[in-house]
Write an enzyme that holds these catalytic residues in place. Structure first.
Site, PDB file in Angstrom:
ATOM      1  N   TYR A   1      42.216  -1.020 -45.594  1.00  6.37           N
ATOM      2  CA  TYR A   1      42.526   0.317 -44.856  1.00  6.37           C
ATOM      3  C   TYR A   1      42.637  -0.286 -42.756  1.00  6.37           C
ATOM      4  O   TYR A   1      43.200   0.599 -41.875  1.00  6.37           O
ATOM      5  CB  TYR A   1      40.438   0.752 -44.492  1.00  6.37           C
ATOM      6  CG  TYR A   1      40.463   0.740 -46.011  1.00  6.37           C
ATOM      7  CD1 TYR A   1      41.653   0.896 -46.894  1.00  6.37           C
ATOM      8  CD2 TYR A   1      38.841   1.259 -46.416  1.00  6.37           C
ATOM      9  CE1 TYR A   1      40.468   1.668 -47.666  1.00  6.37           C
ATOM     10  CE2 TYR A   1      38.359   0.976 -47.133  1.00  6.37           C
ATOM     11  CZ  TYR A   1      39.285   1.928 -48.683  1.00  6.37           C
ATOM     12  OH  TYR A   1      39.056   2.272 -49.398  1.00  6.37           O
TER      13      TYR A   1
ATOM     14  N   LYS B   1      37.069  -5.655 -49.232  1.00  5.54           N
ATOM     15  CA  LYS B   1      37.762  -5.504 -50.500  1.00  5.54           C
ATOM     16  C   LYS B   1      38.727  -7.045 -50.011  1.00  5.54           C
ATOM     17  O   LYS B   1      39.472  -6.684 -48.770  1.00  5.54           O
ATOM     18  CB  LYS B   1      37.808  -4.484 -50.623  1.00  5.54           C
ATOM     19  CG  LYS B   1      36.927  -3.490 -50.596  1.00  5.54           C
ATOM     20  CD  LYS B   1      37.684  -1.812 -51.715  1.00  5.54           C
ATOM     21  CE  LYS B   1      36.488  -1.110 -51.335  1.00  5.54           C
ATOM     22  NZ  LYS B   1      36.656   0.026 -50.081  1.00  5.54           N
TER      23      LYS B   1
ATOM     24  N   LEU C   1      33.783  13.446 -54.041  1.00  8.62           N
ATOM     25  CA  LEU C   1      34.240  14.707 -54.544  1.00  8.62           C
ATOM     26  C   LEU C   1      35.351  15.597 -55.033  1.00  8.62           C
ATOM     27  O   LEU C   1      35.551  16.310 -54.752  1.00  8.62           O
ATOM     28  CB  LEU C   1      33.737  15.675 -52.905  1.00  8.62           C
ATOM     29  CG  LEU C   1      32.200  14.771 -52.351  1.00  8.62           C
ATOM     30  CD1 LEU C   1      32.692  15.410 -51.171  1.00  8.62           C
ATOM     31  CD2 LEU C   1      31.377  15.281 -53.098  1.00  8.62           C
TER      32      LEU C   1
ATOM     33  N   ILE D   1      30.199   6.914 -52.170  1.00 11.43           N
ATOM     34  CA  ILE D   1      30.633   6.719 -50.428  1.00 11.43           C
ATOM     35  C   ILE D   1      32.164   7.626 -49.800  1.00 11.43           C
ATOM     36  O   ILE D   1      32.463   7.786 -50.090  1.00 11.43           O
ATOM     37  CB  ILE D   1      31.315   4.896 -50.233  1.00 11.43           C
ATOM     38  CG1 ILE D   1      32.400   5.053 -52.009  1.00 11.43           C
ATOM     39  CG2 ILE D   1      30.033   3.788 -50.807  1.00 11.43           C
ATOM     40  CD1 ILE D   1      32.815   3.964 -51.532  1.00 11.43           C
TER      41      ILE D   1
ATOM     42  N   LYS E   1      33.667  10.421 -47.674  1.00 16.40           N
ATOM     43  CA  LYS E   1      34.059  10.440 -46.207  1.00 16.40           C
ATOM     44  C   LYS E   1      33.748  11.142 -45.248  1.00 16.40           C
ATOM     45  O   LYS E   1      34.132  12.261 -46.026  1.00 16.40           O
ATOM     46  CB  LYS E   1      35.213   9.605 -45.850  1.00 16.40           C
ATOM     47  CG  LYS E   1      35.439   9.202 -45.153  1.00 16.40           C
ATOM     48  CD  LYS E   1      37.375   9.078 -45.365  1.00 16.40           C
ATOM     49  CE  LYS E   1      38.031  10.786 -44.966  1.00 16.40           C
ATOM     50  NZ  LYS E   1      39.721  10.666 -45.140  1.00 16.40           N
ATOM     51  N   SER E   2      33.146  11.459 -44.189  1.00 10.71           N
ATOM     52  CA  SER E   2      33.937  13.054 -42.869  1.00 10.71           C
ATOM     53  C   SER E   2      34.030  12.108 -41.928  1.00 10.71           C
ATOM     54  O   SER E   2      33.278  11.345 -41.683  1.00 10.71           O
ATOM     55  CB  SER E   2      32.664  13.624 -43.635  1.00 10.71           C
ATOM     56  OG  SER E   2      33.161  14.856 -42.741  1.00 10.71           O
TER      57      SER E   2
ATOM     58  N   ARG F   1      29.094  17.247 -41.342  1.00 12.71           N
ATOM     59  CA  ARG F   1      28.924  16.946 -42.519  1.00 12.71           C
ATOM     60  C   ARG F   1      28.569  15.631 -42.850  1.00 12.71           C
ATOM     61  O   ARG F   1      27.844  15.242 -44.211  1.00 12.71           O
ATOM     62  CB  ARG F   1      30.881  17.039 -42.323  1.00 12.71           C
ATOM     63  CG  ARG F   1      31.253  17.432 -44.356  1.00 12.71           C
ATOM     64  CD  ARG F   1      30.762  18.189 -44.866  1.00 12.71           C
ATOM     65  NE  ARG F   1      31.084  19.299 -44.185  1.00 12.71           N
ATOM     66  CZ  ARG F   1      32.108  20.140 -44.740  1.00 12.71           C
ATOM     67  NH1 ARG F   1      33.115  19.225 -45.217  1.00 12.71           N
ATOM     68  NH2 ARG F   1      32.290  20.911 -43.905  1.00 12.71           N
TER      69      ARG F   1
ATOM     70  N   ASN G   1      26.527  15.366 -45.935  1.00 10.66           N
ATOM     71  CA  ASN G   1      26.333  14.310 -47.582  1.00 10.66           C
ATOM     72  C   ASN G   1      24.718  13.862 -47.544  1.00 10.66           C
ATOM     73  O   ASN G   1      24.367  13.933 -48.496  1.00 10.66           O
ATOM     74  CB  ASN G   1      27.280  14.049 -47.463  1.00 10.66           C
ATOM     75  CG  ASN G   1      28.752  14.424 -48.102  1.00 10.66           C
ATOM     76  OD1 ASN G   1      29.000  15.846 -47.409  1.00 10.66           O
ATOM     77  ND2 ASN G   1      29.520  13.620 -46.755  1.00 10.66           N
TER      78      ASN G   1
END
Length: 281
Positions: A56, A81, A194, A232, A234-235, A240, A244
């Protein structure tokens, strides 16, 4: 108004006794230059589990946010990771990730993808077992491993993976893979929980959201939580993020879980681990 975070985040105990917050915060596709701000917002909202990856390119931002937060290191669960292109050099890759994060250890280190065409994931796992023994990570696991990959890995492994993180959401739950992982003592962690938003408009989700006074996202996340799955979402939006977290306040019944599970359509969003072979470098 939908309910916000008022209930403590539950934890899952991994097969080595380490506890992981069941609802965490993912930073996939968060731009490096925005990562510190967004992770600081997540920590302020109440998240204590941050999921990143070398691929990432935002580990440094995660580390900067952790340092700026003032939260004790032991109170935040950090996952990163191993990149696909570094499966043959896991020790060096781990050191680079720790340096980027500014940490002495991570809580969970995952093989990001099996990349079966490389034929290196068993070698990588052996190296990760040594990292675990040396205390550079509190737990080791895999990501995107299908049943065949687990069947190849486990006969050679001294340490059973603590986690298998893979795409899972109502229209692509991978229930057989989840059941197999759990039967082996491997916790299931869902990314794209989601369906990248695609599952939120489904009629059963909307109906349950109206019944519980929740948002559709809270219902889908509650569906994962009710099955013992780690999630996990993400936002980049702080409101938000809090929304969550509010999913922990909506315990769904088995009938609710079955109603959402019936949405299964085999609609994969991401790459197929059976053939995915990108280097991430």
């Amino acid at each position: 108004m939908s309910q916000t975070h008022k209930t403590a985040i539950p934890a899952v105990t991994l097969n080595n006794g380490v506890r992981i917050p069941q609802l965490g915060f993912g930073v996939f596709q968060v731009p490096p230059e925005e990562t510190q701000r967004i992770v600081e917002d997540a920590l302020e909202a109440g998240y204590r589990h941050i999921d990143t990856a070398a691929a990432y390119r935002n580990e440094a931002g995660v580390g900067a946010a952790l340092a700026a937060s003032g939260i004790p290191r032991e109170d935040v669960f950090v996952t990163t990771k191993l990149r696909n292109g570094e499966q043959g050099m896991a020790r060096e890759a781990s050191r680079n990730s720790l340096n980027a994060l500014g940490l002495d250890y991570v809580d969970l280190y995952l093989i990001h993808w099996p990349v079966p065409s490389q034929g290196l994931f068993i070698q990588a796992w052996t190296a990760m077992e040594k990292l675990y023994a040396d205390g550079q990570t509190r737990a080791i696991g895999v990501s995107n491993f299908l049943a065949d990959h687990l069947d190849m890995l486990l006969p050679t492994a001294d340490v059973v993976p603590a986690v298998n993180q893979f795409e899972s959401h109502p229209t692509f739950a991978q229930q057989e893979l989840a059941a197999k992982s759990r039967s082996l003592g491997i916790a299931v962690e869902a990314y794209s929980p989601l369906g990248q938003g695609a599952d939120l408009g489904a009629a059963p989700v909307a109906s349950l959201a109206a019944r519980y006074g929740a948002t559709p996202a809270q219902i889908v996340l509650a569906w994962h939580l009710a099955q013992g799955t780690i999630v996990i979402p993400k936002s980049a939006d702080s409101a938000r993020m809090r929304e969550n977290l509010g999913a922990v306040a909506f315990p769904l019944t088995p009938a609710d879980v079955a109603e959402i599970a019936a949405l299964e359509s085999g609609a994969r969003v991401g790459a197929d681990p059976a053939v995915a072979a990108f280097s991430q470098m």
